[in-house]
Structures are given as C-alpha cells and as structure tokens.
Motif scaffolding. Structure first.
Motif, PDB file in Angstrom:
ATOM      1  N   GLN A 215      -5.890   3.640  -0.138  1.00 46.13           N
ATOM      2  CA  GLN A 215      -6.460   2.641   0.325  1.00 46.13           C
ATOM      3  C   GLN A 215      -7.721   1.984   1.153  1.00 46.13           C
ATOM      4  O   GLN A 215      -7.163   2.933   2.175  1.00 46.13           O
ATOM      5  CB  GLN A 215      -5.811   1.921   0.595  1.00 46.13           C
ATOM      6  CG  GLN A 215      -6.225   0.204   0.472  1.00 46.13           C
ATOM      7  CD  GLN A 215      -4.919  -0.560   0.585  1.00 46.13           C
ATOM      8  OE1 GLN A 215      -4.303  -0.799   0.290  1.00 46.13           O
ATOM      9  NE2 GLN A 215      -5.292  -1.736   1.754  1.00 46.13           N
ATOM     10  N   PHE A 216      -9.057   2.495   0.963  1.00 46.17           N
ATOM     11  CA  PHE A 216     -10.139   1.749   2.272  1.00 46.17           C
ATOM     12  C   PHE A 216     -10.696   1.053   2.473  1.00 46.17           C
ATOM     13  O   PHE A 216     -10.418   0.555   4.251  1.00 46.17           O
ATOM     14  CB  PHE A 216     -11.756   2.576   1.266  1.00 46.17           C
ATOM     15  CG  PHE A 216     -11.671   3.979   0.775  1.00 46.17           C
ATOM     16  CD1 PHE A 216     -11.730   5.004   1.914  1.00 46.17           C
ATOM     17  CD2 PHE A 216     -11.382   4.231  -0.331  1.00 46.17           C
ATOM     18  CE1 PHE A 216     -11.737   6.385   1.323  1.00 46.17           C
ATOM     19  CE2 PHE A 216     -11.577   5.884  -1.143  1.00 46.17           C
ATOM     20  CZ  PHE A 216     -11.896   7.304   0.250  1.00 46.17           C
ATOM     21  N   ALA A 217      -9.637  -0.179   2.189  1.00 43.96           N
ATOM     22  CA  ALA A 217     -10.165  -1.441   2.812  1.00 43.96           C
ATOM     23  C   ALA A 217      -8.907  -1.815   3.431  1.00 43.96           C
ATOM     24  O   ALA A 217      -7.754  -1.577   2.669  1.00 43.96           O
ATOM     25  CB  ALA A 217      -9.909  -2.485   1.443  1.00 43.96           C
ATOM     26  N   ALA A 218      -9.187  -1.486   5.124  1.00 44.76           N
ATOM     27  CA  ALA A 218      -7.664  -1.906   5.845  1.00 44.76           C
ATOM     28  C   ALA A 218      -7.687  -3.470   5.656  1.00 44.76           C
ATOM     29  O   ALA A 218      -8.276  -4.775   6.262  1.00 44.76           O
ATOM     30  CB  ALA A 218      -8.087  -1.782   7.170  1.00 44.76           C
ATOM     31  N   MET A 219      -6.321  -4.062   5.806  1.00 40.66           N
ATOM     32  CA  MET A 219      -6.264  -5.550   5.742  1.00 40.66           C
ATOM     33  C   MET A 219      -5.821  -6.132   7.459  1.00 40.66           C
ATOM     34  O   MET A 219      -6.026  -5.024   7.858  1.00 40.66           O
ATOM     35  CB  MET A 219      -4.796  -5.645   5.778  1.00 40.66           C
ATOM     36  CG  MET A 219      -3.996  -7.399   6.029  1.00 40.66           C
ATOM     37  SD  MET A 219      -2.043  -7.361   5.133  1.00 40.66           S
ATOM     38  CE  MET A 219      -1.516  -7.038   7.373  1.00 40.66           C
ATOM     39  N   PRO A 220      -6.530  -6.705   7.802  1.00 40.61           N
ATOM     40  CA  PRO A 220      -6.820  -6.964   9.044  1.00 40.61           C
ATOM     41  C   PRO A 220      -5.952  -7.675  10.002  1.00 40.61           C
ATOM     42  O   PRO A 220      -5.433  -7.694   9.189  1.00 40.61           O
ATOM     43  CB  PRO A 220      -8.042  -8.471   8.749  1.00 40.61           C
ATOM     44  CG  PRO A 220      -8.491  -8.678   7.125  1.00 40.61           C
ATOM     45  CD  PRO A 220      -7.667  -7.832   6.954  1.00 40.61           C
ATOM     46  N   GLU A 221      -6.040  -7.288  11.126  1.00 40.40           N
ATOM     47  CA  GLU A 221      -4.893  -7.425  12.052  1.00 40.40           C
ATOM     48  C   GLU A 221      -5.014  -8.897  11.761  1.00 40.40           C
ATOM     49  O   GLU A 221      -5.411 -10.175  12.090  1.00 40.40           O
ATOM     50  CB  GLU A 221      -5.773  -7.326  13.163  1.00 40.40           C
ATOM     51  CG  GLU A 221      -6.076  -6.385  13.747  1.00 40.40           C
ATOM     52  CD  GLU A 221      -4.635  -5.037  14.320  1.00 40.40           C
ATOM     53  OE1 GLU A 221      -3.658  -5.787  14.802  1.00 40.40           O
ATOM     54  OE2 GLU A 221      -4.500  -3.989  13.563  1.00 40.40           O
ATOM     55  N   ILE A 222      -3.134  -9.657  11.579  1.00 35.85           N
ATOM     56  CA  ILE A 222      -2.569 -11.043  11.616  1.00 35.85           C
ATOM     57  C   ILE A 222      -1.681 -11.377  11.563  1.00 35.85           C
ATOM     58  O   ILE A 222      -0.716 -10.232  11.855  1.00 35.85           O
ATOM     59  CB  ILE A 222      -3.306 -10.970   9.937  1.00 35.85           C
ATOM     60  CG1 ILE A 222      -2.907 -12.488   9.648  1.00 35.85           C
ATOM     61  CG2 ILE A 222      -2.571 -10.255   9.069  1.00 35.85           C
ATOM     62  CD1 ILE A 222      -2.839 -12.822   8.628  1.00 35.85           C
ATOM     63  N   PRO A 223      -1.329 -12.010  12.795  1.00 33.66           N
ATOM     64  CA  PRO A 223       0.055 -12.229  13.533  1.00 33.66           C
ATOM     65  C   PRO A 223       1.550 -12.131  11.695  1.00 33.66           C
ATOM     66  O   PRO A 223       0.875 -12.686  10.716  1.00 33.66           O
ATOM     67  CB  PRO A 223       0.291 -13.748  13.689  1.00 33.66           C
ATOM     68  CG  PRO A 223      -1.517 -13.946  13.670  1.00 33.66           C
ATOM     69  CD  PRO A 223      -2.343 -13.307  12.740  1.00 33.66           C
ATOM     70  N   ALA A 224       2.340 -12.074  12.564  1.00 37.40           N
ATOM     71  CA  ALA A 224       3.219 -11.996  11.460  1.00 37.40           C
ATOM     72  C   ALA A 224       3.598 -13.091  10.774  1.00 37.40           C
ATOM     73  O   ALA A 224       3.577 -14.272  11.989  1.00 37.40           O
ATOM     74  CB  ALA A 224       4.704 -11.811  11.535  1.00 37.40           C
ATOM     75  N   TRP A 225       4.061 -13.603   9.627  1.00 41.75           N
ATOM     76  CA  TRP A 225       3.396 -14.982   8.807  1.00 41.75           C
ATOM     77  C   TRP A 225       4.995 -16.174   9.313  1.00 41.75           C
ATOM     78  O   TRP A 225       3.942 -17.140   9.544  1.00 41.75           O
ATOM     79  CB  TRP A 225       3.750 -15.121   7.036  1.00 41.75           C
ATOM     80  CG  TRP A 225       4.751 -14.410   6.477  1.00 41.75           C
ATOM     81  CD1 TRP A 225       5.215 -13.072   6.318  1.00 41.75           C
ATOM     82  CD2 TRP A 225       6.043 -15.631   6.379  1.00 41.75           C
ATOM     83  NE1 TRP A 225       6.878 -12.980   5.907  1.00 41.75           N
ATOM     84  CE2 TRP A 225       6.961 -14.543   6.275  1.00 41.75           C
ATOM     85  CE3 TRP A 225       6.533 -16.661   6.110  1.00 41.75           C
ATOM     86  CZ2 TRP A 225       8.332 -14.947   5.435  1.00 41.75           C
ATOM     87  CZ3 TRP A 225       7.958 -17.181   6.386  1.00 41.75           C
ATOM     88  CH2 TRP A 225       8.776 -16.203   5.425  1.00 41.75           C
ATOM     89  N   GLU A 226       5.661 -15.535   9.791  1.00 39.66           N
ATOM     90  CA  GLU A 226       6.576 -16.596  10.322  1.00 39.66           C
ATOM     91  C   GLU A 226       6.118 -17.144  11.815  1.00 39.66           C
ATOM     92  O   GLU A 226       6.242 -18.394  12.252  1.00 39.66           O
ATOM     93  CB  GLU A 226       7.460 -15.730  10.367  1.00 39.66           C
ATOM     94  CG  GLU A 226       8.561 -15.543   9.548  1.00 39.66           C
ATOM     95  CD  GLU A 226       8.281 -13.423   9.733  1.00 39.66           C
ATOM     96  OE1 GLU A 226       7.249 -12.907   9.495  1.00 39.66           O
ATOM     97  OE2 GLU A 226       9.575 -12.555   8.691  1.00 39.66           O
ATOM     98  N   LEU A 227       5.422 -16.198  12.237  1.00 39.25           N
ATOM     99  CA  LEU A 227       4.464 -17.061  13.443  1.00 39.25           C
ATOM    100  C   LEU A 227       3.714 -18.429  13.044  1.00 39.25           C
ATOM    101  O   LEU A 227       2.857 -18.822  14.875  1.00 39.25           O
ATOM    102  CB  LEU A 227       4.001 -15.451  14.476  1.00 39.25           C
ATOM    103  CG  LEU A 227       5.357 -14.610  14.648  1.00 39.25           C
ATOM    104  CD1 LEU A 227       4.309 -13.439  15.629  1.00 39.25           C
ATOM    105  CD2 LEU A 227       6.156 -15.232  15.570  1.00 39.25           C
TER     106      LEU A 227
END
Lengths: 273, 273
Positions: free
Chosen positions: A120-132
C-alpha cells in the motif's frame, strides 16, 4: 432481530436470478430531491451480489445517476455481460413508472481476490483515535445524514454569509460509520463511498443546486478482510481537484483498521453557482 | 491529407444513428494480448460523439475491459439510456464473432458545459518545459508505445534483475502527446488517459502478467477549451494507491497549458505477481 436501516433501504424483491427485480426508495435515506446516492449505489451492488451466478468479490462499481428517482418503487434490471474464469462484468439499470428511460445505470466488476504481492502506497493521514473526536450533531433536514455517525477532524461544513475569498479547501478528514453501527461489508462500503457532503458546499460556504452525476468506487479488500474489520468507524478523506463549467469532482479514500485502504472513490457532480 | 493513426484506429463504419456499428482493431495500437485500452476507450467515446442525437461535451467515461478483443472486426452497440435537458447518459457495448458476450462495455455522460464558478485546487507539479526534456526512445515491441511521444521527468520504467526492496514508487511525471502531434480533442484525451505504463511495472522492476479491468476518466474542460490547447504536449502525473490480492489501481492527472487540469482518470488492473 430488526434488520439495519441500510439493509431495509437496499432490499430487493423478486427472484434474485430473474432479469428484473423490484426495489423501493427509502425515506430514511433521502437527500435533496431523491434518494441518497450511496443507498442507490448500494442497491445496484446488492442486486449483483445476490444473483446466484455471481462469483468473486466486487472490485469496481460505477454508478451513473441519470435522473432523480421518484419516491416509491423502481425496477432493477441485472445482466451478466461477460463471465470469465476469475472475473465477471455485470450491468444494472433502474427504471421507474411507465418510462423506458433509465433513472440509474451501473456496472459492477467482480473478481477472485487471490493472494499476491501486496503493498500500500497511500498512507492514512494522521488522525486522532475516533473515540477522542466528537460526533457531529445532525439536525439536518436530509434524512440520510442521520444514518451515519460523522466525527470530523478537518473540513467540517461551515456555512457563511459572504463567499469565502479565497475559496475554502475542499478537503475533509473524518471518522465515519453507519448509525447504528453495522458490520462492514461491500454494501455499506459502497454507500459510504458517497457519504461525503458535496465538496463545493464547504468551498463556497453555501449549498447551491448540486447533484452527483457519476461515481466510481474501487474495493481494495476481499470479503474476509471486510468481515474482520467489524463495525468500527472508517477514516474517510475527501477532496476535490477542480470546479469548472458547471461540474466538479470529488476523490475519496476510506481506511480501515491499521490504516488499510479499503476503498477509493471518485465522482463528478453538477452544480449551479 | 492522411488521417492521423488515432483517427484510423478509432474509426467506425455504418450509420452513426444505428444501434449497431462496426469497427476494427488497429495493428498500430496493439499491446500485450489485445488492442491498447486507450484506443478501445476512444473508439467507444467516438461512437457516442458521432451519434446524431448526442448533445453536449463528454464529462465522464467509464470503460470495462471484459475480455481481450481479438484482432479484426467488432460490433459496437450504442444506446441513449437517458436524455435530460442538459445531460445525456449513453451505454456502449463491444461484441465480437458469434458471441453474445461483451468484450467491452462503457458508459459515457455528456453535458452542457455552461459558465460557472471556476476554481482549480489541484496544482500541476513543477515540471521543466517540455522542449527541455528528452524524448524517450521507443524500441518497444508494443506498437502503441510508438504512437506517443513520452518525455519522462520522473518515474521512467526501469527493469531490474532483483525485485527492488522496498518497492519503487509508482509515481511518474512526464510530458505526453500523440506522435505525430495531433490537435487535442476528447478522443485523444480519452486515449491518453490510458497511456501510462502499468504502475506495477516500475514498482516491481519487471513486467508480470497485467491487464486493466476498468477505467474511468473525467473531462474537466469543454470542447472549445481543448481546441484552444492545440497539439502541445500534456503534463501527465500517474500514481497508484495500493496493490493487493491480485489487483492494483492507478490515478492520472492530465494538465494542459498554464497548468489547467483537463482530465483525471482512475483505473483498476489485474496482475499476477
């Protein structure tokens, strides 16, 4: 157990092997002047998935929204245009009333997802945990919005009196899932690939006449992988490249657990602004 | 004046208003085991463009490559699935020989491109003027490669004995145009949206069995704008998000003069590696 609203909205009647089936629009997935496009797309996909001749997992789904679907029943024609050893090409067409003209056409490619080189080349953007991340309150007059839990990290729609100058970024980053939560499958993933507000709304800070014309979703995971995901939210990244001469586009990435890219989508939409 | 090779390769015979026409594969646009997908896509688009009922400019083109098209004649079915006031939805299907099964299906949306709010978010990457970039020599055994002038700035395919570790980037940036040069129109733009080598080839440094399964191109300019572009090269940016379980994707941006985004494309391809 009561079926999930998405399963009710995308249900089809009649013999799954027949060339024509019947379905109904859902008041629970309604948008401006017709059904939420994601539920229509998911219905088209479901018609293929339920067909007894279908083999393999959905790989590519293209939906052309030809005309608003009126509230009520519509016919769903399903045809296997080509069957290969490890892939199939399906065509779907919705018609309504006495009309012979389509209100929606779709193509679906299904394929055997065998083990292979994987990267996988596409990296998930930095994102806070969904619970937060707080859930967006949904006092929308559009019923479909209430069928999803949105947790915006970036690019929450903000309406403004004066047009933003320069235009605001069309990019949004959010956690997204069905509300109530529902185990992820191709039907829900197809619907979610359309569950982003028109990029133009945040660009202009207002909601001009707008409608998706065509949408394509690629699935990058097999059924067993979606099943393992369960009902956790997906990280959704939506953006746009250009708005010009009455049309604009949208690009979408949907990431699952451990940042795995599960689906990508593009669409082109009409607007009057 | 001799017609351009692309116009010969995409020519259709028979009444443009008839539900079926005839076309032929072109030896000049041949790839591994069938015609270059871009010329097939352009042929499907041309069938719609030449239809006397067609109104508006192409906006969205989806092509499903169902099976290799054998060298020779094929039938082209064209159907207007829906006509609206300012848009049309067309379906195209190629069949061959005695078979009723499709070798290619396509959908084309055409629309009136009226003046509107206009803003481009995607920025053309920094790229040297095309005259300063050397033309790629094309001693390819694939004839279609010779029909284009490639000037690579980044991501030229490099084969290697050992698999690169980590895998090489799938990104390429290049100047691209028909060879010989041909004034830009929707037919050539559709073909060019497929004129990028499989992203996987440069990722792996080799050419495994590979074939595009489905491709979608959005056109972001009107006919008059393409006409003004003339026959200068386009800046092409190609990339990929993921390769997994026998399939991988490709994204393409094609930029014209002054960095104007003229088309975007996505495709999903099978591979065995």
């Amino acid at each position: 157990m009561t079926p999930h609203a998405l399963d009710l909205a995308t249900a089809l009647e009649g013999d799954p092997a027949a060339p024509h089936r019947r379905a109904h629009t859902s008041d629970a997935y309604w948008t401006f002047i017709g059904p939420f496009g994601g539920s229509s797309a998911a219905t088209a996909l479901r018609a293929v998935l339920e067909h007894p001749s279908r083999e393999g997992d959905p790989l590519a789904l293209t939906v052309n929204f030809c005309a608003p679907i009126a509230s009520g029943e519509f016919r769903v024609a399903v045809r296997l245009a080509r069957a290969n050893r490890s892939s199939q090409h399906w065509l779907v067409e919705f018609t309504q009333g006495d009309g012979a003209e389509a209100v929606l056409t779709a193509s679906v490619v299904t394929a055997a997802r065998r083990e292979s080189f994987s990267h996988q080349f596409a990296a998930m953007p930095e994102i806070p945990a969904w619970e937060l991340v707080p859930v967006m309150p949904t006092p929308s007059r559009l019923s479909w919005v209430s069928q999803y839990e949105f947790r915006f990290v970036e690019g929450l729609l903000a309406l403004s009196e004066a047009p933003p100058d320069p235009p605001r970024s069309p990019r949004s980053l959010l956690w997204l899932r069905d509300a109530p939560a529902r185990p992820l499958d191709f039907v829900s993933l197809a619907a979610m690939s359309d569950a982003f507000f028109g990029r133009l709304f945040q660009v202009l800070g207002r909601i001009p006449p707008f409608g998706t014309v065509s949408m394509t979703t690629y699935f990058h995971a097999a059924a067993d992988e979606l099943q393992r995901h369960g009902s956790a939210p997906l990280a959704g990244l939506a953006d746009a490249n250009v708005f010009h001469r009455s049309f604009g586009d949208q690009t979408v990435h949907l990431y699952g657990a451990e940042g795995r890219l599960l689906a990508t989508g593009v669409q082109v939409a009409y607007f009057r602004a």
